[in-house]
Design an enzyme around this catalytic site. Structure first.
Site, short mmCIF file in Angstrom:
data_model
loop_
_atom_site.label_atom_id
_atom_site.label_comp_id
_atom_site.label_asym_id
_atom_site.label_seq_id
_atom_site.Cartn_x
_atom_site.Cartn_y
_atom_site.Cartn_z
N HIS A 245 -8.76 0.59 1.09
CA HIS A 245 -8.90 -0.36 -0.02
C HIS A 245 -10.33 -0.92 -0.11
O HIS A 245 -10.52 -2.10 -0.36
CB HIS A 245 -7.88 -1.49 0.10
CG HIS A 245 -6.47 -1.01 0.18
ND1 HIS A 245 -5.85 -0.37 -0.87
CD2 HIS A 245 -5.57 -1.05 1.19
CE1 HIS A 245 -4.62 -0.04 -0.50
NE2 HIS A 245 -4.43 -0.43 0.74
N SER B 257 0.83 -1.20 0.00
CA SER B 257 0.00 0.00 0.00
C SER B 257 0.87 1.26 0.00
O SER B 257 1.49 1.58 -1.01
CB SER B 257 -0.96 -0.03 1.20
OG SER B 257 -1.96 0.93 1.08
#
EC number: 2.3.1.39
Length: 237
Positions: free
Chosen positions: A191, A85
């Site tokens: 997400h 990420s």
């Protein structure tokens, strides 16, 4: 073949980077200027360090300086880079897509936007496949939960509002085959569908940047394949 993988949100800890800021005073000063506060003081402040808008810049800076130290001391250059990420920005920095300052500007904006999505949470379900997690969500009518990350074939991360994550975690802990449900140290439902507003604003912000050609292949979180130069902005968004 050597790969460098950079950690993301949840890996922060108080005092990180203490051995790096004095070693790279110019970059540390640039970080302070861009952020408007002392990066070194931030990394000593446990309360702020766990807030998304501060966590992400802190990790980006420490990851970047750690990378410089590692390459200087060993002479190693990776054949591939990747990152979890937020760590993907460091992978792209290592590959030359943007310089230290540009990367920090992107991360600062990203953290600010993502911090607005309060009240969310994430948890890693360990022991079930993607299909099995999907079946459990459907069977127990956990419709507000999204599957966020597929870390391994049997480590699936779910994302949603914190109270919904707690409800789902209790469900999964009673499911046969589940080895563990690990709550992640994050403050938002990252997400997931709940990041759509942040995504749209970030897509406008990122258009002001010009990315340079990648010198090292970077494996994308989205596709699990090397970044395509023409898809850099779209993939990051």
């Amino acid at each position: 073949m050597i790969s460098f993988v950079f950690p993301g949100q949840g890996s922060q800890k108080i005092g990180m980077g203490e051995d790096l800021f004095g070693r790279y005073p110019e970059l540390t000063a640039k970080a302070d200027h861009i952020l408007g506060y002392s990066i070194q003081e931030l990394c000593r402040d446990g309360e702020r360090l766990n807030q998304t808008q501060f966590t992400q810049p802190a990790l980006y800076v420490v990851n970047a300086l750690s990378y410089l130290k590692k390459t200087e001391e060993t002479g190693l250059k990776p054949d591939f880079t990747a990152g979890h990420s937020l760590g993907e920005y460091n992978a792209l920095y290592a590959s030359g897509a943007f310089d230290f300052e540009e990367g920090l500007q992107l991360v600062k904006k990203r953290g600010d936007l993502m911090s607005r999505a309060k009240g969310g949470g994430m948890a890693a379900v360990i022991g079930l496949t993607h299909e099995q997690v999907t079946d459990v969500l459907r069977e127990y009518h956990l419709h507000t939960i999204d599957i966020a990350n597929m870390n391994t074939p049997q480590q699936i991360v779910i994302s949603g509002y914190k109270e919904d994550i707690e409800k789902a975690a209790s469900v999964f802990e009673a499911v046969n085959g589940v080895k563990m449900v690990h709550r992640l140290n994050v403050s938002g439902a990252f997400h997931s569908r709940y990041m759509l507003e942040a995504k749209e604003e970030f897509s406008r912000f990122i258009e002001t940047f010009h990315f340079k050609p990648l010198s090292i292949p970077v494996i994308s979180n989205v596709t699990a394949r090397p970044y395509e130069q023409t898809e850099l902005k779209k993939t990051l968004t």
